[in-house]
Write a protein that holds these residues in place. Sequence first.
Motif, PDB file in Angstrom:
ATOM      1  N   PRO A  94       0.639  -1.013   0.295  1.00 41.04           N
ATOM      2  CA  PRO A  94      -0.031   0.105  -0.528  1.00 41.04           C
ATOM      3  C   PRO A  94       0.648   1.481   0.079  1.00 41.04           C
ATOM      4  N   ASP A 141      -0.716   3.770   1.215  1.00 37.29           N
ATOM      5  CA  ASP A 141      -0.936   5.248   2.868  1.00 37.29           C
ATOM      6  C   ASP A 141      -0.400   5.665   3.473  1.00 37.29           C
ATOM      7  N   GLN A 142       0.544   4.871   4.074  1.00 43.53           N
ATOM      8  CA  GLN A 142       1.660   6.075   4.347  1.00 43.53           C
ATOM      9  C   GLN A 142       2.419   7.865   3.816  1.00 43.53           C
ATOM     10  N   LYS A 187      -0.696  10.262   3.797  1.00 45.57           N
ATOM     11  CA  LYS A 187      -0.582  10.322   4.668  1.00 45.57           C
ATOM     12  C   LYS A 187       0.166  11.153   4.937  1.00 45.57           C
TER      13      LYS A 187
END
Length: 417
Positions: A121, A123-124, A127
Amino acid sequence: MDKLIIEGGRRLSGTIRVSGSKNAALPILFAAILCDGPASLGNVPDLRDISTTLNLLETLGCQIQKADGRCSMECRNLHSEAPYELVRTMRASVLCLGPLLARTGRARVALPGGCAIGARPVDQHLKGLERLGASFHIDEGYIVGKCKKLTGTRVAFDMPTVGGTENLLMAASMASGETVIENAAREPEVVDLANFLIACGANIEGHGESVIHIQGRESLHGCAYDIMPDRIEAGTFMVAAGITRGELLLENCPHDELKAVIAKLAEMGMEIGRLEDGRTRVKCDGRLDCVDIKTQPYPGFPTDMQAQIMALMCLSRGAAVVEESIFENRFMHVQELLRMGANIRVSGRTAMVKGVRRLSGAPVMASDLRASASLVLAGLAAHGITDISRIYHLDRGYESIEKKLNAVGAAISRQSE
Ligand code: EPZ
Protein backbone atom coordinates in the motif's frame (compact mmCIF):
# COMPACT_ATOMS: atom_id res chain seq x y z
CA MET A 1 9.38 -13.22 -23.61
CA ASP A 2 12.97 -14.33 -22.99
CA LYS A 3 14.34 -17.19 -20.94
CA LEU A 4 17.78 -18.05 -19.59
CA ILE A 5 19.40 -21.45 -20.06
CA ILE A 6 22.08 -22.15 -17.43
CA GLU A 7 24.55 -25.04 -17.54
CA GLY A 8 25.39 -25.48 -13.85
CA GLY A 9 28.38 -26.80 -11.93
CA ARG A 10 30.96 -24.23 -13.07
CA ARG A 11 33.14 -22.42 -10.53
CA LEU A 12 33.13 -18.62 -10.96
CA SER A 13 36.44 -16.74 -10.93
CA GLY A 14 37.33 -13.24 -12.07
CA THR A 15 36.34 -9.58 -11.74
CA ILE A 16 32.89 -8.03 -11.96
CA ARG A 17 32.07 -4.31 -11.92
CA VAL A 18 29.00 -3.41 -9.86
CA SER A 19 26.53 -1.13 -11.68
CA GLY A 20 24.73 1.95 -10.35
CA SER A 21 21.93 1.35 -7.86
CA LYS A 22 18.42 0.83 -9.30
CA ASN A 23 16.81 1.85 -5.99
CA ALA A 24 18.88 5.01 -5.72
CA ALA A 25 18.51 6.00 -9.39
CA LEU A 26 14.71 5.73 -9.40
CA PRO A 27 13.96 8.34 -6.68
CA ILE A 28 16.78 10.59 -7.93
CA LEU A 29 15.33 10.59 -11.46
CA PHE A 30 11.95 11.62 -10.03
CA ALA A 31 13.63 14.26 -7.84
CA ALA A 32 14.91 15.96 -11.00
CA ILE A 33 11.28 17.13 -11.45
CA LEU A 34 11.99 19.59 -8.61
CA CYS A 35 14.96 21.23 -10.36
CA ASP A 36 14.47 24.49 -12.27
CA GLY A 37 17.70 23.79 -14.16
CA PRO A 38 19.32 20.80 -15.89
CA ALA A 39 20.37 17.78 -13.82
CA SER A 40 23.11 15.51 -15.16
CA LEU A 41 23.26 11.99 -13.66
CA GLY A 42 26.16 9.52 -13.94
CA ASN A 43 26.34 5.76 -13.20
CA VAL A 44 22.65 5.31 -14.08
CA PRO A 45 22.15 1.57 -14.66
CA ASP A 46 20.68 0.37 -17.97
CA LEU A 47 17.57 -1.43 -16.65
CA ARG A 48 13.92 -1.86 -17.61
CA ASP A 49 12.77 0.08 -14.55
CA ILE A 50 15.06 2.96 -15.51
CA SER A 51 13.72 3.12 -19.07
CA THR A 52 10.16 2.93 -17.69
CA THR A 53 10.95 5.88 -15.42
CA LEU A 54 12.51 7.89 -18.25
CA ASN A 55 9.40 7.19 -20.40
CA LEU A 56 7.19 8.36 -17.56
CA LEU A 57 9.26 11.53 -17.05
CA GLU A 58 9.02 12.32 -20.77
CA THR A 59 5.26 11.75 -20.56
CA LEU A 60 5.24 14.33 -17.76
CA GLY A 61 7.03 16.80 -20.02
CA CYS A 62 10.71 16.39 -19.04
CA GLN A 63 13.39 16.69 -21.73
CA ILE A 64 15.87 13.84 -21.45
CA GLN A 65 19.19 13.29 -23.21
CA LYS A 66 21.53 10.34 -22.77
CA ALA A 67 25.15 10.74 -23.89
CA ASP A 68 28.51 9.22 -22.89
CA GLY A 69 27.09 7.32 -19.94
CA ARG A 70 25.29 10.31 -18.44
CA CYS A 71 21.57 11.07 -18.32
CA SER A 72 20.70 14.78 -18.55
CA MET A 73 17.22 16.00 -17.73
CA GLU A 74 15.36 19.27 -17.69
CA CYS A 75 11.77 19.49 -16.37
CA ARG A 76 10.28 22.86 -17.34
CA ASN A 77 6.74 22.61 -18.73
CA LEU A 78 5.43 19.83 -16.56
CA HIS A 79 2.02 18.38 -16.63
CA SER A 80 0.96 16.09 -13.92
CA GLU A 81 -0.61 12.83 -15.13
CA ALA A 82 1.27 9.54 -14.69
CA PRO A 83 -0.66 7.04 -16.84
CA TYR A 84 -1.74 3.59 -15.64
CA GLU A 85 -0.01 1.73 -18.47
CA LEU A 86 3.35 2.94 -17.16
CA VAL A 87 2.61 2.93 -13.41
CA ARG A 88 1.25 -0.64 -13.42
CA THR A 89 4.62 -1.92 -14.69
CA MET A 90 6.57 -0.17 -11.97
CA ARG A 91 5.27 0.62 -8.49
CA ALA A 92 8.05 3.09 -7.85
CA SER A 93 6.16 5.52 -10.15
CA VAL A 94 4.35 6.62 -6.99
CA LEU A 95 7.59 8.51 -6.25
CA CYS A 96 6.50 11.21 -8.69
CA LEU A 97 3.70 12.28 -6.30
CA GLY A 98 5.83 14.36 -3.94
CA PRO A 99 7.84 16.18 -6.62
CA LEU A 100 4.77 16.93 -8.79
CA LEU A 101 2.86 18.38 -5.83
CA ALA A 102 5.87 20.44 -4.75
CA ARG A 103 6.58 21.77 -8.24
CA THR A 104 3.07 22.12 -9.78
CA GLY A 105 0.58 21.84 -6.89
CA ARG A 106 -1.19 18.91 -8.51
CA ALA A 107 -0.67 15.23 -9.42
CA ARG A 108 -2.72 12.48 -11.00
CA VAL A 109 -0.90 9.18 -10.58
CA ALA A 110 -2.37 5.75 -11.24
CA LEU A 111 -2.77 3.78 -8.03
CA PRO A 112 -0.01 1.17 -8.23
CA GLY A 113 -1.53 -2.30 -8.13
CA GLY A 114 -0.19 -4.93 -5.76
CA CYS A 115 2.72 -7.00 -6.87
CA ALA A 116 3.98 -10.54 -6.43
CA ILE A 117 5.62 -9.85 -3.06
CA GLY A 118 2.69 -8.17 -1.35
CA ALA A 119 -0.11 -5.58 -1.27
CA ARG A 120 2.43 -2.76 -0.96
CA PRO A 121 0.00 0.00 0.00
CA VAL A 122 0.94 3.68 -0.25
CA ASP A 123 -1.12 4.91 2.73
CA GLN A 124 1.98 6.23 4.51
CA HIS A 125 2.97 8.28 1.46
CA LEU A 126 -0.49 9.90 1.29
CA LYS A 127 -0.75 10.45 5.06
CA GLY A 128 2.64 12.13 5.13
CA LEU A 129 1.89 14.39 2.16
CA GLU A 130 -1.49 15.31 3.66
CA ARG A 131 0.38 16.43 6.79
CA LEU A 132 2.24 18.89 4.52
CA GLY A 133 -1.08 20.24 3.20
CA ALA A 134 -1.90 18.08 0.17
CA SER A 135 -5.34 16.55 -0.31
CA PHE A 136 -6.10 13.37 -2.28
CA HIS A 137 -9.03 11.47 -3.68
CA ILE A 138 -9.22 8.31 -5.80
CA ASP A 139 -10.79 8.73 -9.21
CA GLU A 140 -11.03 5.90 -11.78
CA GLY A 141 -8.01 4.11 -10.28
CA TYR A 142 -5.94 7.27 -10.08
CA ILE A 143 -4.63 9.08 -7.00
CA VAL A 144 -5.60 12.71 -7.61
CA GLY A 145 -3.66 15.11 -5.42
CA LYS A 146 -3.58 18.88 -5.07
CA CYS A 147 -2.15 21.53 -2.76
CA LYS A 148 -1.96 25.31 -2.71
CA LYS A 149 1.43 25.33 -1.00
CA LEU A 150 3.17 22.61 0.98
CA THR A 151 3.96 23.64 4.55
CA GLY A 152 6.58 21.93 6.68
CA THR A 153 5.51 20.08 9.83
CA ARG A 154 6.22 16.92 11.85
CA VAL A 155 5.55 13.63 10.03
CA ALA A 156 5.79 10.29 11.87
CA PHE A 157 5.61 7.07 9.83
CA ASP A 158 3.92 3.95 11.28
CA MET A 159 6.85 1.94 9.91
CA PRO A 160 10.16 2.90 8.26
CA THR A 161 9.03 3.06 4.61
CA VAL A 162 11.74 3.65 1.97
CA GLY A 163 9.38 5.07 -0.65
CA GLY A 164 7.38 7.04 1.87
CA THR A 165 10.55 8.63 3.27
CA GLU A 166 11.71 9.46 -0.26
CA ASN A 167 8.39 11.04 -1.26
CA LEU A 168 8.39 13.19 1.88
CA LEU A 169 12.06 14.18 1.45
CA MET A 170 11.32 15.45 -2.05
CA ALA A 171 8.10 17.27 -1.12
CA ALA A 172 9.55 18.80 2.07
CA SER A 173 12.59 20.11 0.19
CA MET A 174 10.29 22.72 -1.38
CA ALA A 175 7.72 23.15 1.39
CA SER A 176 7.71 26.38 3.39
CA GLY A 177 9.31 25.99 6.82
CA GLU A 178 10.77 22.96 8.56
CA THR A 179 9.65 19.35 8.18
CA VAL A 180 10.74 16.69 10.67
CA ILE A 181 10.35 13.09 9.48
CA GLU A 182 10.25 10.59 12.35
CA ASN A 183 10.66 6.80 11.97
CA ALA A 184 12.34 7.56 8.63
CA ALA A 185 13.89 4.76 6.56
CA ARG A 186 17.70 4.67 6.91
CA GLU A 187 18.52 2.81 3.67
CA PRO A 188 21.63 4.00 1.75
CA GLU A 189 19.38 4.77 -1.24
CA VAL A 190 17.46 7.28 0.89
CA VAL A 191 20.80 8.86 1.83
CA ASP A 192 21.82 9.02 -1.85
CA LEU A 193 18.55 10.82 -2.69
CA ALA A 194 19.14 13.28 0.16
CA ASN A 195 22.69 13.92 -1.07
CA PHE A 196 21.36 14.60 -4.58
CA LEU A 197 18.76 17.04 -3.19
CA ILE A 198 21.45 18.79 -1.11
CA ALA A 199 23.58 19.11 -4.29
CA CYS A 200 20.53 20.87 -5.79
CA GLY A 201 20.41 23.34 -2.88
CA ALA A 202 18.11 21.54 -0.44
CA ASN A 203 18.71 21.89 3.31
CA ILE A 204 18.55 18.38 4.84
CA GLU A 205 20.08 17.02 8.03
CA GLY A 206 19.88 13.59 9.66
CA HIS A 207 19.47 11.53 6.49
CA GLY A 208 20.53 7.95 7.24
CA GLU A 209 19.09 8.26 10.75
CA SER A 210 15.49 7.76 11.97
CA VAL A 211 14.82 11.50 12.35
CA ILE A 212 15.42 13.80 9.36
CA HIS A 213 15.13 17.62 9.42
CA ILE A 214 14.36 19.48 6.17
CA GLN A 215 14.25 23.29 5.81
CA GLY A 216 12.19 23.92 2.66
CA ARG A 217 13.51 26.06 -0.20
CA GLU A 218 11.61 28.27 -2.68
CA SER A 219 13.32 26.49 -5.57
CA LEU A 220 16.07 23.95 -6.30
CA HIS A 221 18.68 24.28 -9.05
CA GLY A 222 20.09 21.46 -11.18
CA CYS A 223 23.39 19.68 -10.51
CA ALA A 224 25.72 16.93 -11.73
CA TYR A 225 25.55 13.81 -9.58
CA ASP A 226 26.74 10.18 -9.75
CA ILE A 227 24.44 7.42 -8.48
CA MET A 228 25.81 5.13 -5.72
CA PRO A 229 26.68 1.51 -6.62
CA ASP A 230 23.97 -1.15 -6.26
CA ARG A 231 24.45 -2.97 -2.94
CA ILE A 232 21.89 -5.66 -3.81
CA GLU A 233 23.52 -6.46 -7.15
CA ALA A 234 26.85 -6.64 -5.29
CA GLY A 235 25.35 -8.93 -2.63
CA THR A 236 23.92 -11.14 -5.38
CA PHE A 237 27.38 -11.57 -6.91
CA MET A 238 28.81 -12.40 -3.47
CA VAL A 239 26.31 -15.26 -3.24
CA ALA A 240 27.25 -16.30 -6.80
CA ALA A 241 30.87 -16.72 -5.64
CA GLY A 242 29.72 -18.70 -2.61
CA ILE A 243 27.27 -21.02 -4.35
CA THR A 244 29.85 -21.99 -7.01
CA ARG A 245 32.66 -22.27 -4.42
CA GLY A 246 34.52 -19.68 -6.48
CA GLU A 247 36.40 -16.42 -6.04
CA LEU A 248 35.30 -13.02 -7.36
CA LEU A 249 36.76 -9.51 -7.24
CA LEU A 250 34.02 -6.87 -7.16
CA GLU A 251 34.82 -3.38 -8.48
CA ASN A 252 32.82 -0.39 -7.22
CA CYS A 253 31.29 -2.56 -4.45
CA PRO A 254 29.51 -0.55 -1.67
CA HIS A 255 31.23 -2.60 1.04
CA ASP A 256 30.16 -0.38 3.96
CA GLU A 257 26.50 -0.53 2.95
CA LEU A 258 26.58 -4.34 2.95
CA LYS A 259 27.74 -4.97 6.53
CA ALA A 260 24.73 -7.11 7.55
CA VAL A 261 24.99 -9.24 4.39
CA ILE A 262 28.77 -9.65 4.68
CA ALA A 263 28.43 -10.62 8.36
CA LYS A 264 25.95 -13.40 7.51
CA LEU A 265 27.97 -14.71 4.56
CA ALA A 266 31.10 -14.75 6.74
CA GLU A 267 29.16 -16.59 9.47
CA MET A 268 28.27 -19.20 6.83
CA GLY A 269 31.99 -19.61 6.11
CA MET A 270 32.77 -17.27 3.23
CA GLU A 271 35.86 -15.01 3.13
CA ILE A 272 35.01 -11.40 2.21
CA GLY A 273 37.59 -8.61 2.44
CA ARG A 274 38.49 -5.25 0.94
CA LEU A 275 41.76 -5.05 -1.01
CA GLU A 276 44.17 -2.11 -0.95
CA ASP A 277 42.93 -1.03 -4.38
CA GLY A 278 39.36 -0.75 -3.01
CA ARG A 279 38.02 -3.87 -4.71
CA THR A 280 36.14 -6.42 -2.61
CA ARG A 281 37.40 -10.02 -2.72
CA VAL A 282 34.84 -12.76 -2.14
CA LYS A 283 36.02 -16.37 -1.78
CA CYS A 284 34.54 -19.71 -0.81
CA ASP A 285 36.56 -22.89 -0.99
CA GLY A 286 34.71 -25.31 1.24
CA ARG A 287 31.41 -26.34 2.73
CA LEU A 288 29.21 -23.59 4.14
CA ASP A 289 26.89 -23.72 7.15
CA CYS A 290 23.25 -22.62 7.24
CA VAL A 291 22.57 -19.58 9.47
CA ASP A 292 19.28 -18.07 10.67
CA ILE A 293 18.18 -14.93 8.81
CA LYS A 294 15.57 -12.33 9.74
CA THR A 295 15.03 -9.50 7.26
CA GLN A 296 14.89 -6.03 8.84
CA PRO A 297 14.88 -2.37 7.77
CA TYR A 298 18.41 -0.98 7.24
CA PRO A 299 20.92 -1.48 8.80
CA GLY A 300 19.46 -4.99 9.36
CA PHE A 301 19.62 -7.80 6.82
CA PRO A 302 17.92 -6.48 3.63
CA THR A 303 14.73 -8.15 2.40
CA ASP A 304 16.09 -7.73 -1.14
CA MET A 305 18.81 -10.28 -0.34
CA GLN A 306 16.54 -12.89 1.29
CA ALA A 307 15.83 -14.98 -1.81
CA GLN A 308 19.48 -14.97 -2.83
CA ILE A 309 20.91 -16.14 0.51
CA MET A 310 18.19 -18.79 0.72
CA ALA A 311 19.52 -20.31 -2.52
CA LEU A 312 22.98 -20.44 -0.92
CA MET A 313 21.61 -22.11 2.20
CA CYS A 314 19.97 -24.84 0.10
CA LEU A 315 23.51 -26.12 -0.55
CA SER A 316 24.96 -25.52 2.92
CA ARG A 317 25.37 -27.82 5.93
CA GLY A 318 22.66 -28.11 8.58
CA ALA A 319 19.36 -26.23 8.70
CA ALA A 320 18.25 -22.68 9.43
CA VAL A 321 15.19 -20.43 9.65
CA VAL A 322 14.60 -17.56 7.23
CA GLU A 323 12.09 -15.01 8.53
CA GLU A 324 10.72 -12.41 6.07
CA SER A 325 9.50 -9.59 8.29
CA ILE A 326 9.06 -6.84 5.66
CA PHE A 327 6.78 -8.28 2.96
CA GLU A 328 3.92 -10.72 3.38
CA ASN A 329 4.55 -12.86 0.30
CA ARG A 330 8.23 -12.92 -0.51
CA PHE A 331 8.77 -16.70 -0.75
CA MET A 332 7.72 -17.11 -4.40
CA HIS A 333 11.18 -18.55 -5.16
CA VAL A 334 10.63 -21.47 -2.76
CA GLN A 335 8.31 -23.52 -4.99
CA GLU A 336 10.80 -23.17 -7.85
CA LEU A 337 13.80 -24.11 -5.66
CA LEU A 338 11.87 -27.21 -4.52
CA ARG A 339 11.60 -28.22 -8.19
CA MET A 340 15.43 -28.24 -8.22
CA GLY A 341 15.63 -30.57 -5.22
CA ALA A 342 15.84 -28.07 -2.36
CA ASN A 343 14.49 -28.94 1.08
CA ILE A 344 12.44 -25.95 2.32
CA ARG A 345 9.28 -25.81 4.41
CA VAL A 346 7.29 -22.56 4.59
CA SER A 347 4.94 -21.57 7.38
CA GLY A 348 3.60 -18.01 7.04
CA ARG A 349 6.53 -15.60 6.94
CA THR A 350 9.04 -18.23 8.03
CA ALA A 351 10.90 -20.78 5.90
CA MET A 352 12.90 -23.71 7.34
CA VAL A 353 15.77 -24.50 4.96
CA LYS A 354 17.68 -27.79 5.23
CA GLY A 355 20.86 -28.07 3.19
CA VAL A 356 21.07 -30.80 0.56
CA ARG A 357 24.11 -32.26 -1.17
CA ARG A 358 23.09 -31.17 -4.63
CA LEU A 359 20.47 -29.35 -6.67
CA SER A 360 19.37 -30.56 -10.11
CA GLY A 361 18.74 -28.31 -13.05
CA ALA A 362 15.07 -28.00 -14.04
CA PRO A 363 12.64 -25.76 -15.94
CA VAL A 364 11.59 -23.02 -13.46
CA MET A 365 9.68 -19.73 -13.65
CA ALA A 366 10.66 -16.28 -12.41
CA SER A 367 7.95 -14.48 -10.42
CA ASP A 368 9.57 -11.27 -9.16
CA LEU A 369 12.92 -9.53 -9.37
CA ARG A 370 14.82 -11.09 -6.46
CA ALA A 371 13.16 -14.51 -6.77
CA SER A 372 14.51 -14.67 -10.32
CA ALA A 373 17.99 -13.79 -9.05
CA SER A 374 17.67 -16.66 -6.59
CA LEU A 375 16.87 -19.08 -9.44
CA VAL A 376 19.89 -17.88 -11.45
CA LEU A 377 22.12 -18.52 -8.42
CA ALA A 378 20.67 -22.00 -7.87
CA GLY A 379 21.10 -22.73 -11.59
CA LEU A 380 24.78 -21.79 -11.43
CA ALA A 381 25.38 -24.55 -8.85
CA ALA A 382 22.83 -27.16 -9.97
CA HIS A 383 23.84 -30.31 -11.84
CA GLY A 384 22.58 -30.11 -15.40
CA ILE A 385 20.56 -27.47 -17.23
CA THR A 386 18.24 -24.92 -15.59
CA ASP A 387 15.75 -23.15 -17.85
CA ILE A 388 14.34 -19.95 -16.30
CA SER A 389 11.30 -18.45 -18.04
CA ARG A 390 9.77 -14.94 -17.67
CA ILE A 391 13.12 -13.32 -17.03
CA TYR A 392 11.70 -9.88 -17.78
CA HIS A 393 11.44 -9.79 -13.98
CA LEU A 394 15.23 -10.15 -13.80
CA ASP A 395 15.90 -7.47 -16.42
CA ARG A 396 14.06 -4.92 -14.26
CA GLY A 397 16.91 -4.87 -11.74
CA TYR A 398 20.06 -6.51 -13.12
CA GLU A 399 22.11 -4.94 -15.92
CA SER A 400 23.01 -7.73 -18.43
CA ILE A 401 23.51 -10.26 -15.64
CA GLU A 402 24.32 -13.15 -17.99
CA LYS A 403 27.10 -11.14 -19.67
CA LYS A 404 28.65 -10.31 -16.30
CA LEU A 405 28.44 -13.91 -15.05
CA ASN A 406 29.63 -15.49 -18.31
CA ALA A 407 32.69 -13.23 -18.18
CA VAL A 408 33.72 -14.98 -14.93
CA GLY A 409 33.06 -18.56 -16.03
CA ALA A 410 29.31 -19.15 -16.08
CA ALA A 411 27.55 -20.77 -19.07
CA ILE A 412 24.29 -18.86 -19.52
CA SER A 413 22.46 -18.25 -22.78
CA ARG A 414 19.40 -16.09 -23.43
CA GLN A 415 16.70 -17.39 -25.76
CA SER A 416 13.29 -16.09 -26.72
CA GLU A 417 10.46 -18.30 -25.44
C1 EPZ B 1 11.67 -0.21 -1.52
O1 EPZ B 1 10.32 -0.53 -1.78
C2 EPZ B 1 12.48 -0.95 -2.58
N1 EPZ B 1 12.11 -0.48 -3.91
C3 EPZ B 1 12.23 -2.45 -2.47
O2 EPZ B 1 13.09 -3.10 -3.41
C4 EPZ B 1 12.63 -2.90 -1.07
O3 EPZ B 1 12.34 -4.28 -0.93
C5 EPZ B 1 11.84 -2.10 -0.02
O4 EPZ B 1 12.06 -0.67 -0.23
C6 EPZ B 1 12.26 -2.44 1.40
O5 EPZ B 1 13.61 -2.21 1.57
C7 EPZ B 1 12.61 0.70 -4.36
O6 EPZ B 1 13.36 1.37 -3.68
C8 EPZ B 1 12.19 1.11 -5.75
P1 EPZ B 1 8.74 0.17 1.80
P2 EPZ B 1 9.14 0.30 -1.01
O7 EPZ B 1 7.80 1.30 1.61
O8 EPZ B 1 9.56 1.69 -0.81
C9 EPZ B 1 4.79 -1.25 4.07
C10 EPZ B 1 13.63 -4.56 -5.15
O9 EPZ B 1 13.64 -5.80 -5.17
N2 EPZ B 1 4.21 0.03 3.62
O10 EPZ B 1 9.99 0.39 2.58
O11 EPZ B 1 7.87 0.01 -1.71
C11 EPZ B 1 5.06 -2.19 2.91
O12 EPZ B 1 3.89 -2.92 2.60
C12 EPZ B 1 12.47 -3.84 -4.48
O13 EPZ B 1 14.53 -3.82 -5.62
C13 EPZ B 1 2.92 0.35 4.02
O14 EPZ B 1 2.26 -0.40 4.73
O15 EPZ B 1 9.12 -0.45 0.39
C14 EPZ B 1 6.16 -3.06 3.44
O16 EPZ B 1 5.59 -4.08 4.25
C15 EPZ B 1 11.39 -4.81 -4.01
N3 EPZ B 1 2.38 1.53 3.60
C16 EPZ B 1 6.96 -2.11 4.34
O17 EPZ B 1 6.10 -1.00 4.60
C17 EPZ B 1 3.09 2.43 2.81
O18 EPZ B 1 2.54 3.50 2.48
C18 EPZ B 1 8.25 -1.59 3.70
O19 EPZ B 1 7.91 -1.06 2.44
C19 EPZ B 1 4.40 2.07 2.43
C20 EPZ B 1 4.95 0.87 2.85
